[in-house]
Scaffold this motif. Structure first.
Motif, PDB file in Angstrom:
ATOM      1  N   ASP A  38       0.839  -1.205   0.000  1.00 54.71           N
ATOM      2  CA  ASP A  38       0.000   0.000   0.000  1.00 54.71           C
ATOM      3  C   ASP A  38       0.868   1.246   0.000  1.00 54.71           C
TER       4      ASP A  38
ATOM      5  N   GLN B  23      -2.765   5.285   0.880  1.00 55.03           N
ATOM      6  CA  GLN B  23      -3.688   4.165   1.089  1.00 55.03           C
ATOM      7  C   GLN B  23      -3.607   3.657   2.528  1.00 55.03           C
TER       8      GLN B  23
ATOM      9  N   LYS C 188      -6.600   3.743   5.275  1.00 54.59           N
ATOM     10  CA  LYS C 188      -7.065   2.496   5.890  1.00 54.59           C
ATOM     11  C   LYS C 188      -7.010   2.583   7.418  1.00 54.59           C
TER      12      LYS C 188
END
Length: 410
Positions: A333, A337, A341
């Protein structure tokens, strides 16, 4: 004033007030943990020569027999105890004055706080005012505690505020409900006991709110401009522990392992505050407490996901590290990202703990004033990005109940 100049002014102010914090000696004191640590703390107090102690707590803890667990040991050790059980949420200067009167009447030579953040903050202020002119309002601000306070000892009964580990206290004005900050390294307790036995059976809603309070401290210190290797270490560990153990403590109030780990996590995040301060979440949450008496932990939990979304770009790297720490993001990631998250994991944890997404008491007509106060407070914190009033109002409107949102649009 443009955001550029507001940011320049904030950074200059932070650089100035950071100087005494950076020059402070290492803040270390004795901490007892594990089963029986309440008795260990009380015996330690007696060994320190304490003979008359003011016990600062609240009526429910007295009724439940929690206070007696400490008082009985102290009495056996020859220490006389005067119990002040007048503490309510968001302690006021009036409560401090009442405690000071008892301290003077019985000539208490030490203070023991038993309770959550309200009792601990009030006890800190009583201990400090007792040796510094007995006018707590004159201690508001930074480094106003000139003389050493009465020896202060702490038995926290919640796992959230971290006040047992910090150099600060928050006391409210009775009439305006404005929250006033008193901060000085001399306010640090002499010793604390993190006793899971005092936390067993804590109601699920309080477990959730106080646990999210601790998580707020851990995250805000980790993304702070003032973060140090020490505070980052405490915050990092606390985030991991809370995501692992808070759901367990919420589901089963008798889970002693989860309770002890949450007590330590809250302690870690409190220690981190001493170096790194707090941020925009607290700036807004304090106003919700002032306007609607929203419990502080709940206010932090409500506000945190949306504030983190607002700060996602400015604090992307540390938020990404936290996302990978709790394993909601992987090495493949990107930082953006991973940060996103992590923020969604915080919001999901709120949902799993039954934290509402709206604040039913919030009113559209109050939002401009709340935002103005929050922006002013936030400008004094070491945040990676300042909020504008419009940005803060947008964050607050995400908390409006559906009926209040409809009324505002009508």
């Amino acid at each position: 004033m443009s955001k550029f100049f507001r940011t320049l002014l904030q950074r200059s102010y932070l650089a100035l007030i950071a100087i005494p914090f950076k020059l402070m000696p290492s803040l270390a004191y004795m901490a007892f943990t594990g089963q029986g640590s309440t008795a260990q703390l009380c015996r330690h107090m007696a060994r320190q020569g304490i003979r008359k102690v003011l016990v600062v707590s609240d009526k429910p803890l007295v009724s439940l027999g929690i206070v007696a667990r400490a008082v009985d040991v102290l009495t056996e050790e020859g220490v006389s105890c005067t119990i002040y059980d007048g503490i309510l949420p968001d302690p006021t200067f009036g409560m401090v004055d009442a405690g000071l009167a008892l301290q003077a009447q019985y000539d208490c030579d030490a203070v023991l706080a038993i309770g959550g953040g309200s009792s601990i903050d009030c006890a800190k202020t009583i201990a400090s005012a007792a040796t510094n002119g007995r006018d707590a309002k004159k201690l508001v601000g930074y480094f106003k505690v000139k003389q050493a306070p009465l020896p202060l000892f702490v038995l926290p009964t919640t796992s959230g505020t971290g006040s047992e580990a910090t150099i600060a206290a928050v006391i409210s004005e009775e009439k305006t409900h404005e929250k006033c900050f008193i901060a000085d390294p001399k306010m640090l307790p002499k010793a604390v006991a993190l006793d899971a036995d005092l936390l067993l059976g804590m109601p699920a809603a309080i477990t959730a709110a106080t646990g999210m309070d601790a998580l707020t401290h851990a995250i805000e210190t980790y993304i702070s401009l003032w973060g140090t290797d020490t505070s980052d270490g405490y915050g990092y560990a606390s985030v991991k522990m809370i995501f692992e153990h808070l759901p367990r403590a919420y589901r089963d109030g008798s889970d002693a392992v989860a309770r002890e780990q949450m007590a330590i996590a809250a302690y870690y995040s409190g220690m981190a505050i001493n170096d790194a301060g707090v941020g925009n979440v607290h700036a807004i949450a304090h106003q919700l407490g002032r306007y609607y008496s929203t419990p502080h932990g709940l206010a932090n939990a409500l506000v945190m996901p949306e504030v983190l979304r607002f700060m996602a770009k400015a604090a992307q790297a540390p938020l990404a590290k936290l996302g990978r720490l709790i394993e909601v993001a992987g090495s493949s990631d990107s930082d953006q990202q991973a940060a996103d998250k992590f923020i969604e994991a915080v919001a999901d944890l709120n949902r799993r703990l039954g934290i509402p997404e709206q604040l039913d008491t919030l009113r559209e007509e109050d939002i401009p004033a709340i935002a103005a106060a929050a922006v002013k407070e936030g400008a004094g914190y070491p945040v990676a990005i300042l909020m504008s009033r419009n940005e803060c109002q947008t964050i607050l409107r995400t908390l409006l109940s559906s009926s209040e949102s409809a009324a505002a649009l009508a």
